[in-house]
Design a protein around this motif. Structure first.
Motif, PDB file in Angstrom:
ATOM      1  N   GLY A 198     -74.336 -23.258  30.288  1.00  0.00           N
ATOM      2  CA  GLY A 198     -74.211 -24.460  29.462  1.00  0.00           C
ATOM      3  C   GLY A 198     -73.189 -24.292  28.355  1.00  0.00           C
ATOM      4  N   THR A 199     -73.143 -23.104  27.750  1.00  0.00           N
ATOM      5  CA  THR A 199     -72.145 -22.838  26.709  1.00  0.00           C
ATOM      6  C   THR A 199     -70.731 -22.935  27.270  1.00  0.00           C
ATOM      7  N   ASP A 200     -70.528 -22.381  28.485  1.00  0.00           N
ATOM      8  CA  ASP A 200     -69.201 -22.459  29.113  1.00  0.00           C
ATOM      9  C   ASP A 200     -68.823 -23.910  29.414  1.00  0.00           C
ATOM     10  N   LEU A 201     -69.806 -24.700  29.887  1.00  0.00           N
ATOM     11  CA  LEU A 201     -69.513 -26.103  30.207  1.00  0.00           C
ATOM     12  C   LEU A 201     -69.205 -26.909  28.953  1.00  0.00           C
ATOM     13  N   VAL A 202     -69.845 -26.562  27.851  1.00  0.00           N
ATOM     14  CA  VAL A 202     -69.556 -27.251  26.589  1.00  0.00           C
ATOM     15  C   VAL A 202     -68.149 -26.900  26.105  1.00  0.00           C
ATOM     16  N   ARG A 203     -67.803 -25.629  26.205  1.00  0.00           N
ATOM     17  CA  ARG A 203     -66.470 -25.202  25.757  1.00  0.00           C
ATOM     18  C   ARG A 203     -65.358 -25.833  26.591  1.00  0.00           C
ATOM     19  N   SER A 204     -65.620 -25.986  27.890  1.00  0.00           N
ATOM     20  CA  SER A 204     -64.604 -26.592  28.755  1.00  0.00           C
ATOM     21  C   SER A 204     -64.538 -28.103  28.615  1.00  0.00           C
ATOM     22  N   GLY A 205     -65.547 -28.707  27.985  1.00  0.00           N
ATOM     23  CA  GLY A 205     -65.574 -30.155  27.802  1.00  0.00           C
ATOM     24  C   GLY A 205     -66.237 -30.913  28.936  1.00  0.00           C
ATOM     25  N   GLN A 206     -66.651 -30.215  30.005  1.00  0.00           N
ATOM     26  CA  GLN A 206     -67.250 -30.899  31.140  1.00  0.00           C
ATOM     27  C   GLN A 206     -68.605 -31.509  30.780  1.00  0.00           C
ATOM     28  N   LEU A 207     -69.447 -30.730  30.111  1.00  0.00           N
ATOM     29  CA  LEU A 207     -70.789 -31.221  29.786  1.00  0.00           C
ATOM     30  C   LEU A 207     -70.765 -32.374  28.779  1.00  0.00           C
ATOM     31  N   ASP A 244     -68.423 -34.593  28.292  1.00  0.00           N
ATOM     32  CA  ASP A 244     -67.899 -35.778  28.985  1.00  0.00           C
ATOM     33  C   ASP A 244     -68.942 -36.369  29.927  1.00  0.00           C
ATOM     34  N   ALA A 245     -69.668 -35.481  30.638  1.00  0.00           N
ATOM     35  CA  ALA A 245     -70.699 -35.960  31.564  1.00  0.00           C
ATOM     36  C   ALA A 245     -71.835 -36.647  30.817  1.00  0.00           C
ATOM     37  N   ILE A 246     -72.254 -36.067  29.688  1.00  0.00           N
ATOM     38  CA  ILE A 246     -73.337 -36.670  28.897  1.00  0.00           C
ATOM     39  C   ILE A 246     -72.903 -38.020  28.334  1.00  0.00           C
ATOM     40  N   ALA A 247     -71.658 -38.112  27.889  1.00  0.00           N
ATOM     41  CA  ALA A 247     -71.163 -39.381  27.337  1.00  0.00           C
ATOM     42  C   ALA A 247     -71.173 -40.474  28.405  1.00  0.00           C
ATOM     43  N   ALA A 248     -70.744 -40.144  29.622  1.00  0.00           N
ATOM     44  CA  ALA A 248     -70.740 -41.142  30.699  1.00  0.00           C
ATOM     45  C   ALA A 248     -72.154 -41.567  31.065  1.00  0.00           C
ATOM     46  N   SER A 249     -73.076 -40.610  31.131  1.00  0.00           N
ATOM     47  CA  SER A 249     -74.463 -40.948  31.465  1.00  0.00           C
ATOM     48  C   SER A 249     -75.110 -41.774  30.359  1.00  0.00           C
ATOM     49  N   LEU A 250     -74.837 -41.422  29.118  1.00  0.00           N
ATOM     50  CA  LEU A 250     -75.385 -42.184  27.990  1.00  0.00           C
ATOM     51  C   LEU A 250     -74.913 -43.635  28.015  1.00  0.00           C
ATOM     52  N   GLN A 251     -73.654 -43.836  28.355  1.00  0.00           N
ATOM     53  CA  GLN A 251     -73.128 -45.201  28.404  1.00  0.00           C
ATOM     54  C   GLN A 251     -73.840 -46.021  29.479  1.00  0.00           C
ATOM     55  N   ARG A 252     -74.081 -45.426  30.640  1.00  0.00           N
ATOM     56  CA  ARG A 252     -74.776 -46.144  31.712  1.00  0.00           C
ATOM     57  C   ARG A 252     -76.212 -46.476  31.310  1.00  0.00           C
ATOM     58  N   VAL A 253     -76.904 -45.495  30.749  1.00  0.00           N
ATOM     59  CA  VAL A 253     -78.293 -45.736  30.352  1.00  0.00           C
ATOM     60  C   VAL A 253     -78.377 -46.775  29.244  1.00  0.00           C
ATOM     61  N   ALA A 254     -77.507 -46.682  28.259  1.00  0.00           N
ATOM     62  CA  ALA A 254     -77.548 -47.634  27.148  1.00  0.00           C
ATOM     63  C   ALA A 254     -77.314 -49.057  27.636  1.00  0.00           C
ATOM     64  N   THR A 255     -76.347 -49.243  28.530  1.00  0.00           N
ATOM     65  CA  THR A 255     -76.063 -50.588  29.041  1.00  0.00           C
ATOM     66  C   THR A 255     -77.217 -51.101  29.890  1.00  0.00           C
ATOM     67  N   GLY A 256     -77.714 -50.261  30.802  1.00  0.00           N
ATOM     68  CA  GLY A 256     -78.808 -50.684  31.675  1.00  0.00           C
ATOM     69  C   GLY A 256     -80.086 -50.974  30.912  1.00  0.00           C
ATOM     70  N   VAL A 257     -80.428 -50.102  29.962  1.00  0.00           N
ATOM     71  CA  VAL A 257     -81.652 -50.314  29.180  1.00  0.00           C
ATOM     72  C   VAL A 257     -81.526 -51.563  28.315  1.00  0.00           C
ATOM     73  N   ALA A 258     -80.362 -51.798  27.741  1.00  0.00           N
ATOM     74  CA  ALA A 258     -80.161 -53.001  26.916  1.00  0.00           C
ATOM     75  C   ALA A 258     -80.383 -54.264  27.747  1.00  0.00           C
ATOM     76  N   LEU A 259     -79.846 -54.286  28.960  1.00  0.00           N
ATOM     77  CA  LEU A 259     -80.038 -55.454  29.824  1.00  0.00           C
ATOM     78  C   LEU A 259     -81.492 -55.594  30.248  1.00  0.00           C
ATOM     79  N   GLY A 260     -82.102 -54.497  30.680  1.00  0.00           N
ATOM     80  CA  GLY A 260     -83.481 -54.556  31.157  1.00  0.00           C
ATOM     81  C   GLY A 260     -84.471 -54.909  30.064  1.00  0.00           C
ATOM     82  N   VAL A 261     -84.318 -54.291  28.900  1.00  0.00           N
ATOM     83  CA  VAL A 261     -85.237 -54.566  27.788  1.00  0.00           C
ATOM     84  C   VAL A 261     -85.084 -56.003  27.309  1.00  0.00           C
ATOM     85  N   SER A 262     -83.857 -56.498  27.242  1.00  0.00           N
ATOM     86  CA  SER A 262     -83.645 -57.885  26.819  1.00  0.00           C
ATOM     87  C   SER A 262     -84.292 -58.865  27.786  1.00  0.00           C
ATOM     88  N   ALA A 263     -84.107 -58.620  29.084  1.00  0.00           N
ATOM     89  CA  ALA A 263     -84.712 -59.510  30.078  1.00  0.00           C
ATOM     90  C   ALA A 263     -86.230 -59.451  30.019  1.00  0.00           C
TER      91      ALA A 263
END
Length: 287
Positions: free
Chosen positions: A77-86, A88-107
């Motif tokens: 995990g430390t190596d993945l953080v240093r390389s920027g892979q982790l 970037d992956a967390i940011a992309a997943s967070l964006q998907r969850v935030a958008t989906g949860v916002a739509l689902g919770v609102s509905a």
């Protein structure tokens, strides 16, 4: 100090005899032994520490290839953080969850308010919602791909589908569980309908909504794991897919731990909201 014969105050045994009232907060259990207090922060850490110890013991027992040790996962995990892979992956997943949860919770919130406040809306909405919530979100993956392709839209819609129903069910139950005495009080004060909704119904249903929000956030992360397998070019799911192809179990465990940590942080966020928004309720004052 002398007392009358009929004195029944706490701490007295009889006429002229007094007994010190026991401090019920200092003793517990048979024999009234002193209670040993453990700091709440330490108590919350005991469970994760136990899981970590069992994980380490299983890895040492000879399953290191299939079950990497915690220190190996930490190093990866430390190596993945240093390389920027982790990150970037967390940011992309967070964006998907935030958008989906916002739509689902609102509905879910809108449907619950309509069903809870209007009988005709309940007749039209409640039965279809219960039918649709019986359909597993993961079983809809082939249809989502067929209808919306393999881009970001099906991933977000699957998360929104799964997160809508817990909010609807708990908010609807919270609206219908508001004490009837408040309704009578509102009538006696001649309050308008929307004033009643704003001052009585919404605060009364808020605990149910927050419970539904906690369930929705958990489901959002669970559905994300599967939805990111749909030809994802970024995110934790894509990182896990690459790790599976190269038999990198340590990378897979880094992704799984990231999912778990993000889910726990989401739950703690809602718990913090509960403490602030429900501070007027006694059971939330010391949480």
């Amino acid at each position: 100090m002398k007392t009358d014969a009929g004195d029944t105050r706490p701490g007295t045994i009889g006429p002229g005899v007094e007994q010190a009232a026991p401090n019920l907060h200092s003793f517990s259990g048979a024999g009234l032994r002193p209670r040993r207090h453990i700091a709440p922060a330490i108590r919350r850490l005991l469970g994760p520490i136990l899981v970590l110890a069992l994980w380490w013991a299983a890895a040492i027992a000879g399953h290191g290839r299939r079950l990497p040790a915690p220190d190996a996962v930490l190093a990866t995990g430390t190596d993945l953080v240093r390389s920027g892979q982790l990150p970037d992956a967390i940011a992309a997943s967070l964006q998907r969850v935030a958008t989906g949860v916002a739509l689902g919770v609102s509905a879910g919130l809108v449907l619950a308010l309509l069903s809870g406040l209007f009988r005709i809306a309940e007749d039209l909405i409640d039965a279809p919602v219960h039918i649709l919530r019986a359909l597993p979100a993961l079983a809809l993956v082939p249809l989502a791909i067929l209808w919306f392709g393999i881009g970001e839209l099906p991933k977000v819609l699957l998360i929104a589908w799964a997160t809508c129903f817990p909010v609807y069910l708990n908010t609807f139950a919270g609206i219908r569980s508001v004490d009837r005495s408040y309704d009578e009080l509102a009538r006696s004060l001649q309050l308008g309908r929307w004033t009643v909704v704003r001052r009585i119904v919404v605060p009364g249903s808020l605990p149910g909504f927050l419970v539904g929000l906690r369930y929705s956030l958990t489901l959002g992360w669970l559905v994300l794991v599967v939805s990111e397998q749909i030809n994802a070019s970024s995110g934790l799911g894509q990182l896990m897919t690459e790790a599976r192809q190269f038999f990198r179990t340590d990378v897979m465990f880094v992704c799984l731990d990231s999912y778990g940590l993000l889910g726990w942080l989401s739950d703690r966020f809602v718990r913090t909201l509960e403490r602030h928004l429900l501070a007027w309720r006694r059971e939330y004052q010391n949480r």
